[in-house]
Design a protein around this motif. Structure first.
Motif, PDB file in Angstrom:
ATOM      1  N   ALA A 151      27.947  20.696   9.352  1.00  0.00           N
ATOM      2  CA  ALA A 151      27.998  19.289   8.959  1.00  0.00           C
ATOM      3  C   ALA A 151      26.647  18.803   8.462  1.00  0.00           C
ATOM      4  O   ALA A 151      26.535  17.688   7.952  1.00  0.00           O
ATOM      5  CB  ALA A 151      28.462  18.431  10.130  1.00  0.00           C
ATOM      6  N   ASP A 152      25.602  19.634   8.625  1.00  0.00           N
ATOM      7  CA  ASP A 152      24.279  19.360   8.064  1.00  0.00           C
ATOM      8  C   ASP A 152      23.956  20.447   7.039  1.00  0.00           C
ATOM      9  O   ASP A 152      24.781  20.760   6.206  1.00  0.00           O
ATOM     10  CB  ASP A 152      23.232  19.295   9.179  1.00  0.00           C
ATOM     11  N   ASP A 153      22.768  21.025   7.110  1.00  0.00           N
ATOM     12  CA  ASP A 153      22.378  22.078   6.179  1.00  0.00           C
ATOM     13  C   ASP A 153      22.868  23.433   6.668  1.00  0.00           C
ATOM     14  O   ASP A 153      22.885  23.707   7.874  1.00  0.00           O
ATOM     15  CB  ASP A 153      20.850  22.134   6.039  1.00  0.00           C
ATOM     16  N   LEU A 154      23.223  24.295   5.716  1.00  0.00           N
ATOM     17  CA  LEU A 154      23.577  25.676   6.030  1.00  0.00           C
ATOM     18  C   LEU A 154      22.754  26.577   5.118  1.00  0.00           C
ATOM     19  O   LEU A 154      22.791  26.440   3.893  1.00  0.00           O
ATOM     20  CB  LEU A 154      25.068  25.927   5.817  1.00  0.00           C
ATOM     21  N   LYS A 155      21.983  27.493   5.734  1.00  0.00           N
ATOM     22  CA  LYS A 155      21.121  28.380   4.970  1.00  0.00           C
ATOM     23  C   LYS A 155      21.343  29.820   5.425  1.00  0.00           C
ATOM     24  O   LYS A 155      21.596  30.075   6.600  1.00  0.00           O
ATOM     25  CB  LYS A 155      19.642  28.007   5.164  1.00  0.00           C
ATOM     26  N   VAL A 156      21.226  30.740   4.472  1.00  0.00           N
ATOM     27  CA  VAL A 156      21.383  32.164   4.772  1.00  0.00           C
ATOM     28  C   VAL A 156      20.162  32.901   4.250  1.00  0.00           C
ATOM     29  O   VAL A 156      19.828  32.816   3.065  1.00  0.00           O
ATOM     30  CB  VAL A 156      22.660  32.733   4.138  1.00  0.00           C
ATOM     31  N   VAL A 157      19.510  33.628   5.158  1.00  0.00           N
ATOM     32  CA  VAL A 157      18.374  34.470   4.793  1.00  0.00           C
ATOM     33  C   VAL A 157      18.851  35.861   4.407  1.00  0.00           C
ATOM     34  O   VAL A 157      18.402  36.438   3.417  1.00  0.00           O
ATOM     35  CB  VAL A 157      17.357  34.547   5.949  1.00  0.00           C
ATOM     36  N   SER A 158      19.787  36.407   5.195  1.00  0.00           N
ATOM     37  CA  SER A 158      20.261  37.769   4.975  1.00  0.00           C
ATOM     38  C   SER A 158      21.514  37.997   5.810  1.00  0.00           C
ATOM     39  O   SER A 158      21.948  37.122   6.565  1.00  0.00           O
ATOM     40  CB  SER A 158      19.164  38.782   5.356  1.00  0.00           C
TER      41      SER A 158
END
Length: 597
Positions: free
Chosen positions: A207-214
């Motif tokens: 519901a906020d930020d979603l980030k993917v590094v790997s």
């Protein structure tokens, strides 16, 4: 309206605050005032608002570090409908494992019907290390974050982890709409694999930020695959997504600076019933390899869409790339679309025939008010890259303008006369690059201007698929060649090697033409047809017309000649005298010297 500029990638130093951890110490933990920590940033310049609202993909140091000290972490060993815990910060009750403290938690084993919940009011990161975990639930989301400062999910090296939810009754006060659901910022790292089987609705949602590094992600969902409600940013990873709606999405509620997507790398194989990638604001793609098959748009931005690099292969879609302002700076882009290949539109500008009636020559025709409105805020800009479009509708389409400054562009447009390879409501300006566009001839549109080279627009009759097109200079050198895989009746070509004053031989299948270029945009056999220009209508020549003033509701009149002369019919100076000229969608025969061979 936000104007695009070339984005830049940068690494910026900054201060991050890492708070006290109660579950266990993290290897990257530093004091809040330690300015030696780094923040990795890919900034988006003026793509979005400037200052603190500028679009960027930013990671804290902890996000980029997938290492951990097992001896210092709380261990959760899942078994059947329960779990055993070694360490602090966890409660277990009736298959519900609840994490209440910031820290790192190693999760392994199988939970057949239960959930992992995070309900942490502490101002610290909760790190979930999935180490061969299988979590299933029939009544709620298998992984739920109800409260936390931030959630960091590490996919442990060499492990496969599976999260599964099933079709269930929606509960008003607890409708966690995805298999992995977070009300806090959510970050993934590590080199392991996460399988998500979303039988209820969505796969992974923050519901906020979603980030993917790997990491490796295999997601099957009844609705959307991945949702970053405020922001979706992907640095790297491998993604296989099969979704019943959008593959990846970012939205916003009221803050229009949110709802953005940034992709700087990764491998993507997306099959989506709706859009492959969809966002309510801006999309920046600067790297990665994306393969997309979608039921609607391949990549859709409600505002701006920019591609700075990477590979985008849209194998199936209705429309390929769509946004208000589309800027293509670099990258390899291939699109197969049942409708428009690349579409710059704001959702309000009209296009097509509108009130224009039957089409005409550039300034000729019967009837018709303004057929389509040009929106100056709508823009397709091509600065570079290798771009291939195979479209059943318009190849390149803009409800405003098209500007081509560079790049290698090949368009296989429609075979029907209801659409055209190049469609624009404003102007199409060519300043550089290489363009080859093939398609039907019934609604053919001609680029407005060209410099640093010349553009040739020619009709060819019907040329069969797999018949080579070539442009040869007077010395026998092949300037351009291509073999369209579908029937075509017209060609639009531009190159810096096409010179004003030179004569060229066009060969298309069994058709051969000799064309002398005497203007920067030279046309051959481009006559009036069914229209859609601003003031066009039925009829023919550039300025031809019957006597007696304007046609109804427009400026065009019935005629056939290039300029209203004293001869009747379709000669260059022909047409019945009198009458004002209109602006049709297609150009009539130009003043170029053309010899049919």
């Amino acid at each position: 309206m936000i104007n695009y500029k070339k984005l830049t990638a940068a690494m910026a130093a900054g201060i991050i605050a890492i708070f006290t951890i109660t579950g266990c110490a993290m290897p990257w933990q530093k004091a809040a005032d330690d300015s030696s920590s780094n923040v990795s940033t890919v900034s988006a310049g003026n793509l979005s608002q400037s200052g603190e609202n500028a679009l960027s993909l930013e990671f804290d140091s902890e996000d980029l570090d997938s290492s951990y000290n097992e001896s210092e972490c709380t261990k959760i060993n899942l078994s059947g409908s329960g779990a055993t815990v070694s360490g602090s910060g966890v409660t277990v009750e009736n298959g519900n494992i609840t994490i209440t403290s910031a820290g790192s938690y190693i999760i392994s084993g199988t939970l057949t019907d239960g959930s992992i919940k995070v309900n942490c009011s502490e101002k610290g990161t909760v790190r979930l290390i999935l180490n061969g975990a299988s979590i299933s639930s029939s009544s709620t989301a298998p992984v739920v974050v109800e409260e936390a400062k931030k959630i960091l999910v590490t996919l442990a090296d060499g492990t496969t982890n599976t999260i599964t939810d099933k079709t269930r009754q929606s509960v008003d006060d607890e409708d966690f709409s995805s298999a992995v659901y977070s009300k806090a910022d959510l970050v993934f790292n590590g080199s392991g694999t996460l399988n998500v089987n979303a039988g209820y609705r969505n796969g992974i949602k923050s519901a906020d930020d979603l980030k993917v590094v790997s990491g490796t992600f295999n997601i099957t969902s009844n609705e959307d695959g991945i949702i970053g409600k405020d922001f979706l940013g992907i640095k790297d990873g491998k993604f296989t997504i099969k979704s019943g709606s959008d593959g990846m999405k970012s939205t916003y509620d009221t803050d229009t600076s949110k709802g953005n997507i940034v992709i700087t790398g990764g491998e993507f194989d997306i099959t989506a019933s709706n859009d492959g990638i969809h966002c309510n604001e801006d999309i920046l793609i600067s790297g990665g390899n994306l393969t997309i098959s979608s039921g609607d748009d391949g990549v859709h931005a409600d505002d701006n869409l920019q591609v700075d690099g990477g590979t985008i292969d849209i194998k199936k879609c209705c429309e390929g790339l769509e946004g208000v302002q589309i800027t293509l700076n670099d990258g390899d882009i291939s699109i197969v679309a049942s409708d428009d290949g690349i579409n710059a539109a704001d959702g309000s500008s009209s296009s097509g025939m509108g009130m224009g009636g039957f089409g005409g020559g550039q300034n000729g025709g019967f009837g018709g008010g303004q057929a389509s409105s040009s929106d100056s805020s709508v823009l397709l800009t091509i600065n570079g890259g290798n771009i291939f479009v195979n479209a059943g509708g318009d190849g390149l389409d803009s409800n405003g303008n098209i500007v081509m400054n560079g790049g290698n562009v090949t368009v296989l447009g429609p075979t029907s006369d209801g659409d055209t390879a190049l469609d624009f409501d404003g102007a199409f300006t060519i300043n550089g690059g290489v363009l080859m566009a093939f398609g039907s001839s019934g609604m053919l549109e001609t680029p407005t201007s060209a410099q640093n080279g010349c553009c040739i627009v020619t009709t060819l009759g019907t040329v069969s698929a797999n018949s080579e097109f070539s442009l040869m200079d007077s010395s026998g050198n092949v300037i351009m060649s291509y073999t369209p895989t579908k029937n075509y009746a017209s060609a639009i070509v531009y190159s810096s090697d096409i010179k004003n004053g030179s004569t060229y031989t066009v060969t298309a299948g069994s058709t051969t033409q000799s064309i002398t270029v005497n203007s920067n945009v030279t046309t051959n056999g481009v006559s009036g047809g069914f229209g859609g220009g601003q003031n066009g209508g039925f009829g023919g020549g550039q300025h031809g017309g019957q006597p007696g003033g304007s046609a109804p509701d427009g400026n065009g009149s019935f005629g056939d000649g290039q300029q209203g002369g004293n001869q009747q019919g379709g000669k260059q100076q022909g047409g019945m005298p009198g009458g004002n000229s209109g602006n049709g969608r297609s150009n009539s025969a130009s003043s170029s010297t053309v010899n049919q061979v």
